[in-house]
Design a protein around this motif. Structure first.
Motif, short mmCIF file in Angstrom:
data_model
loop_
_atom_site.label_atom_id
_atom_site.label_comp_id
_atom_site.label_asym_id
_atom_site.label_seq_id
_atom_site.Cartn_x
_atom_site.Cartn_y
_atom_site.Cartn_z
N ASP A 273 22.97 25.83 68.25
CA ASP A 273 21.65 25.20 68.27
C ASP A 273 21.72 23.80 67.68
OD1 ASP A 273 20.50 27.41 69.45
OD2 ASP A 273 19.54 28.14 67.60
N TYR A 274 22.42 23.66 66.56
CA TYR A 274 22.56 22.35 65.91
C TYR A 274 23.23 21.37 66.87
CZ TYR A 274 23.52 18.70 62.53
OH TYR A 274 23.55 17.49 61.89
N LEU A 275 24.37 21.75 67.41
CA LEU A 275 25.13 20.84 68.27
C LEU A 275 24.39 20.49 69.55
CD1 LEU A 275 28.65 22.40 67.70
CD2 LEU A 275 27.91 20.12 66.99
N SER A 276 23.64 21.44 70.07
CA SER A 276 22.91 21.18 71.32
C SER A 276 21.54 20.55 71.07
CB SER A 276 22.78 22.47 72.14
OG SER A 276 22.03 23.44 71.42
N GLY A 277 21.13 20.46 69.81
CA GLY A 277 19.84 19.86 69.49
C GLY A 277 18.67 20.74 69.86
N ALA A 278 18.86 22.03 69.75
CA ALA A 278 17.81 22.99 70.13
C ALA A 278 16.94 23.35 68.93
CB ALA A 278 18.44 24.26 70.70
N GLY A 279 15.69 23.67 69.21
CA GLY A 279 14.77 24.17 68.20
C GLY A 279 14.62 23.25 67.01
N GLU A 280 14.81 23.81 65.83
CA GLU A 280 14.63 23.05 64.59
C GLU A 280 15.61 21.89 64.43
OE1 GLU A 280 16.15 25.00 60.80
OE2 GLU A 280 16.25 26.71 62.20
N TYR A 281 16.65 21.85 65.27
CA TYR A 281 17.67 20.80 65.18
C TYR A 281 17.47 19.69 66.21
CZ TYR A 281 19.74 24.53 62.46
OH TYR A 281 19.94 25.52 61.55
N SER A 282 16.30 19.64 66.83
CA SER A 282 16.06 18.66 67.89
C SER A 282 15.92 17.22 67.38
CB SER A 282 14.82 19.05 68.70
OG SER A 282 13.67 19.03 67.86
N ASP A 283 15.57 17.05 66.13
CA ASP A 283 15.41 15.72 65.56
C ASP A 283 16.77 15.19 65.11
OD1 ASP A 283 14.91 13.44 64.04
OD2 ASP A 283 13.15 14.30 63.05
N ARG A 284 17.34 14.26 65.88
CA ARG A 284 18.67 13.74 65.57
C ARG A 284 18.68 12.80 64.38
NH1 ARG A 284 22.04 17.38 66.67
NH2 ARG A 284 22.28 17.88 68.86
N GLU A 285 17.52 12.37 63.93
CA GLU A 285 17.46 11.60 62.68
C GLU A 285 17.76 12.53 61.50
OE1 GLU A 285 16.77 8.22 62.06
OE2 GLU A 285 17.10 8.03 64.23
N LEU A 286 17.20 13.73 61.55
CA LEU A 286 17.42 14.71 60.48
C LEU A 286 18.71 15.49 60.66
CD1 LEU A 286 13.82 16.21 60.11
CD2 LEU A 286 14.96 14.61 58.57
N HIS A 287 19.11 15.68 61.90
CA HIS A 287 20.28 16.50 62.23
C HIS A 287 21.20 15.75 63.19
CE1 HIS A 287 18.11 19.77 60.33
NE2 HIS A 287 17.08 19.49 61.10
N PRO A 288 21.86 14.68 62.69
CA PRO A 288 22.71 13.88 63.58
C PRO A 288 23.94 14.65 64.04
CG PRO A 288 22.89 13.14 61.30
CD PRO A 288 21.83 14.19 61.33
N LEU A 289 24.46 14.24 65.19
CA LEU A 289 25.68 14.86 65.68
C LEU A 289 26.81 14.62 64.67
CD1 LEU A 289 25.53 14.00 69.47
CD2 LEU A 289 25.28 16.25 68.41
#
Length: 142
Positions: A41-57
C-alpha cells in the motif's frame, strides 16, 4: 531529504533500527510499516499512503522476511514486478540464515541480504554502510 522504508513487525527490531539509523549521521527520513500488505500500500500510494508529501517514495527499503499478511518474499516479488521499482534497492533484514530464505530472496531480485545480529555496534555499522552507499554515494538510474 531521502526516505528509507522499514517493513518490520517487531517493535523491538523497529527500535533497534531507528537507533541504528539515527546514529549514522546520514540525513534521511525513516518511514515504518508493520506488514507486507502495508508495504505494498505504501509503495503503490494506496489508501492512507496516497499523500506523497507525507509518504514519499523510498530510496531504499529494509524488508523483514517473517511478517503477517504477506511475507518479505511476497513483497519483494511484487516490488520486482513493478516497472518503476525494478531498480529500487531492497535489503532483506532478517534473523533467518536458512539457505532456502537466502536463495529465494536472491532469485526474486533482492539487492542485499543482511542478517540481524545481536551486537548493536556491528548492526549499526552495517546500517551506516548501507545508508552511506545508497543515500549518498550511489548514482541511481534516471
Amino acid at each position: 531529504m531521502k526516505t528509507v522504508l522499514l517493513v518490520e513487525d517487531s517493535d523491538d527490531d523497529i527500535f533497534v533500527m531507528k537507533m541504528a539509523c539515527q546514529r549514522t549521521g546520514i540525513p534521511h527520513h525513516l518511514q515504518v510499516v508493520n506488514d507486507g500488505a502495508q508495504a505494498i500500500d505504501y509503495l503503490s500510494g494506496a489508501g492512507e499512503y496516497s499523500d506523497r508529501e507525507l509518504h514519499p517514495l523510498p530510496h531504499v527499503v529494509f524488508l523483514d522476511i517473517k511478517m503477517p499478511k504477506l511475507d518479505g518474499h511476497e513483497v519483494l516479488k511484487w516490488i520486482r514486478s513493478q516497472e518503476n521499482f525494478r531498480n529500487l534497492p531492497v535489503v532483506m533484514l532478517t534473523t533467518s540464515g536458512q539457505s532456502e530464505d537466502v536463495g529465494r530472496a536472491y532469485e526474486l531480485g533482492v539487492t542485499s541480504y543482511l542478517r540481524k545480529v545481536s551486537c548493536p555496534a556491528e548492526f549499526g555499522q552495517a546500517v551506516r554502510i548501507i545508508l552511506k552507499y545508497w543515500l549518498e554515494l550511489n548514482t541511481p538510474a534516471s
